[in-house]
Design an enzyme around this catalytic site. Structure first.
Site, PDB file in Angstrom:
ATOM      1  N   LYS A 261       0.840  -1.132   0.011  1.00 15.88           N
ATOM      2  CA  LYS A 261       0.047  -0.001   0.095  1.00 15.88           C
ATOM      3  C   LYS A 261       0.834   1.263   0.166  1.00 15.88           C
ATOM      4  CE  LYS A 261      -1.884   3.147   1.808  1.00 15.88           C
ATOM      5  NZ  LYS A 261      -1.614   4.505   1.404  1.00 15.88           N
TER       6      LYS A 261
ATOM      7  N   GLU B  77      -0.512   7.539  -1.330  1.00 16.23           N
ATOM      8  CA  GLU B  77      -1.147   8.185  -2.418  1.00 16.23           C
ATOM      9  C   GLU B  77      -0.617   9.464  -3.094  1.00 16.23           C
ATOM     10  OE1 GLU B  77      -1.593   8.094   0.988  1.00 16.23           O
ATOM     11  OE2 GLU B  77      -3.073   9.591   1.477  1.00 16.23           O
TER      12      GLU B  77
ATOM     13  N   SER C 163       4.985   8.519   9.807  1.00 22.33           N
ATOM     14  CA  SER C 163       5.063   9.382  10.657  1.00 22.33           C
ATOM     15  C   SER C 163       4.717   8.732  12.013  1.00 22.33           C
ATOM     16  CB  SER C 163       3.938  10.529  10.475  1.00 22.33           C
ATOM     17  OG  SER C 163       2.701  10.067  10.371  1.00 22.33           O
TER      18      SER C 163
ATOM     19  N   CYS D 207      13.724  10.807   6.226  1.00 18.88           N
ATOM     20  CA  CYS D 207      13.497  10.543   7.757  1.00 18.88           C
ATOM     21  C   CYS D 207      14.953  10.584   8.191  1.00 18.88           C
ATOM     22  CB  CYS D 207      13.012   9.160   7.970  1.00 18.88           C
ATOM     23  SG  CYS D 207      14.064   7.726   7.132  1.00 18.88           S
TER      24      CYS D 207
END
Ligand code: NAD
Length: 501
Positions: free
Chosen positions: A174, A177, A227, A282
């Site tokens: 997944k 988006e 996050s 990150c």
């Protein structure tokens, strides 16, 4: 004209049953280039069912045959990675050379996974007891979910799926988006490499898709990167549903510069690690901790370098691209406003980088230049919050101990670095700092594929880091077998606990 971006199931595009979509933009122009499908629960179940159906045959495919597919995938990826880099730049905004770097780091995990027959070898003990042998085997889990963030649309999924597939699992990815197309390019590459239908699937979507992955009993594990609040939610929801979970969260990475450091090296490192990928990494350095008398010189050297950076379209030779969305650009700019209002000194101001200044900046793009703030203190929001943009804050402290205390008090613990010429100080730091990945005169200490990637504290929920041997362990279950073939006499009834002899 916008392109519909479908899911991927059984080695082919798969249209959503629902009408829900989200716009995908080119951050360098602001133009909407695609409409990504947002899965309904029914879509998510179709994709999960395909992964579940493909599992038994893939699990039973020999290691030799699995590895041949991995080698073919590696060759195709290596030949065609420029195509993937361009797709990343068109939806994420990072400059093409940086996108190519992300693909290469992902490719290293594919190369690691090509050695899976060796990595999966178990142990064997002959005559653990008289005529009794014990051995261990590692078996795949089943269909596994990977949920990834926008900032590394190729590398982060590749931290997981090469190892998941190599160890015999099937995958539902997944992606974010915001930049979903890289995942479809990778899916098609798997098809070309000969991966059987249903082994690698892509499900696009938002919370609806994620929640189905976290709770559907057919999904056996979840690898999440994003996050901290969502990582925590994913960890608690999926573990409550009985799944194995690794959930990597946000970061606030500090670089400590000691008085004996090579300041030119440190200044180069601060600029590269602070502003590379517009700070949307990150492992970006967002807090530079200047110890003792170095601060004035260091700030001057960073500022001099930051002012030379060209912010512009990532396909046109710029150093730094736009931010991923207009909303994110405005949020990052608001942190600079807040830092200034709180008393930080704006030494280099990225808010002044406007579209009119250079031809490589389309007026519709989400531009924000490199920003350097000095005299930042730990109470300011620019210090406490993960900004995820090209904003480097300098915090001045008097001693090594004060610097260490600052880093260790931070709730995040993803990456950190120390700049020094004192081996003893570096060794102390490596030992004392409460952070998962440490650089010594190296600003972005991202481990190689055969080590594992992961932070501490609020930067990771779960006890398993990504890739390396942690990855092999995460995507397999251990089984220990005890066997006796010779002299199988059991010595009669004995209700005592089995003992060795
Ligand atoms: P994000 O948390 O917004 O999204 C990550 C994923 O979660 C996406 O696939 C998204 O669709 C999904 N998601 C978002 N909101 C959700 C919700 N309410 N419920 C369920 N799913 C949801 O993160 P992002 O903005 O895409 O990525 C940036 C963040 O990722 C930063 O915090 C960064 O530090 C972190 N990150 C961490 C690492 C690491 O290794 N620790 C690596 C890369 C990025």
């Amino acid at each position: 004209m916008t392109t519909p971006i479908p899911h991927w199931l059984d080695n082919a595009p798969f249209a959503s049953s629902g009408a829900q979509t989200a716009p995908v933009t080119n951050p360098a122009t602001g133009a909407v280039t695609g409409q990504v499908a947002l899965a309904s629960v029914a879509d998510a179940r179709s994709v999960i069912d395909a992964a579940a159906a493909a599992f038994p045959a893939w699990r039973d495919t020999s290691l030799t045959k699995r590895t041949q597919v991995l080698f073919r995938f590696r060759e195709l990826l290596n030949e065609r990675k420029n195509e993937l880099a361009e797709i990343i730049t068109s939806e994420h905004g990072k400059v093409v050379s940086d996108a190519l770097g992300e693909v290469s780091r992902g490719q290293e995990v594919v190369e690691f996974a090509c050695g899976i027959p060796h990595l999966l070898k178990g142990g064997f003990t002959e005559n653990a007891s008289t005529n009794v042998d014990t051995y261990s085997i590692r078996q795949p889990l089943g269909p596994v979910a990977i949920i990834s963030p926008f900032n590394f649309p190729a590398m982060v999924p590749m931290w997981f799926f090469p190892i998941a597939i190599a160890t015999g699992n099937t995958v539902v990815l997944k992606p974010s988006e915001k930049d979903p197309s890289a995942s479809l390019w990778l899916a098609d590459l798997w098809r070309e490499a000969g991966l059987p239908a249903g082994v690698f699937n892509v499900l696009h979507g938002d919370k609806t898709a994620v929640d189905e992955l976290l709770t559907n009993p057919k999904i056996k594990s979840v690898s999440f990167v994003g996050s901290t609040p969502i990582a925590q939610y994913v960890y608690s929801t999926a573990t409550a549903a009985g799944k194995r979970v690794q959930a990597l969260g946000g970061a606030k990475n500090h670089a400590v510069v000691l008085p004996d450091a090579d300041l030119d090296l440190a200044a180069d490192a601060m600029v590269n690690a602070g502003f590379g990928s517009a700070g949307e990494r990150c492992m970006a350095i967002s807090a530079c901790v200047a110890v003792g008398p170095v601060a004035d010189d260091l700030v001057a050297k960073i500022a001099e370098r930051a002012r030379t950076l060209r912010t512009g379209d990532g396909t046109r030779g710029s150093d730094m691209g736009p931010l991923v969305t207009r909303a994110h650009r405005d949020k990052v700019a608001s942190y600079i406003d807040a830092g200034e209002a709180d008393g930080a000194k704006v030494v280099v101001d990225g808010r002044t980088v406007s579209s009119e200044e250079a031809t490589e900046r389309d007026p519709g793009g989400f531009w924000l230049g490199p920003t350097l703030l000095d005299n930042v203190t730990p109470g300011m929001s620019v210090y406490t919050d993960e900004i995820f943009g090209p904003v480097l804050s300098v915090v001045r402290v008097d001693s090594y101990d004060e610097a260490l205390a600052l880093v260790n008090a931070n709730p995040y613990g993803n990456g950190t670095a120390i700049f020094t010429n004192d081996g003893g100080a570096a060794r102390r730091f490596q030992n004392e700092v409460e952070v998962g990945m440490v650089g010594i005169n190296v600003p972005i200490p991202v481990p190689m594929a055969y080590y594992s990637f992961g932070g501490w504290k609020a930067s990771l929920f779960g006890d398993s880091h990504a890739h390396g041997m942690d990855g092999v362990a995460f995507f397999t279950r251990q089984k220990a077998v005890t066997q006796r073939w010779l002299d199988p006499s059991h010595g009669g009834i004995n209700l005592g606990f089995p003992q060795n002899g």
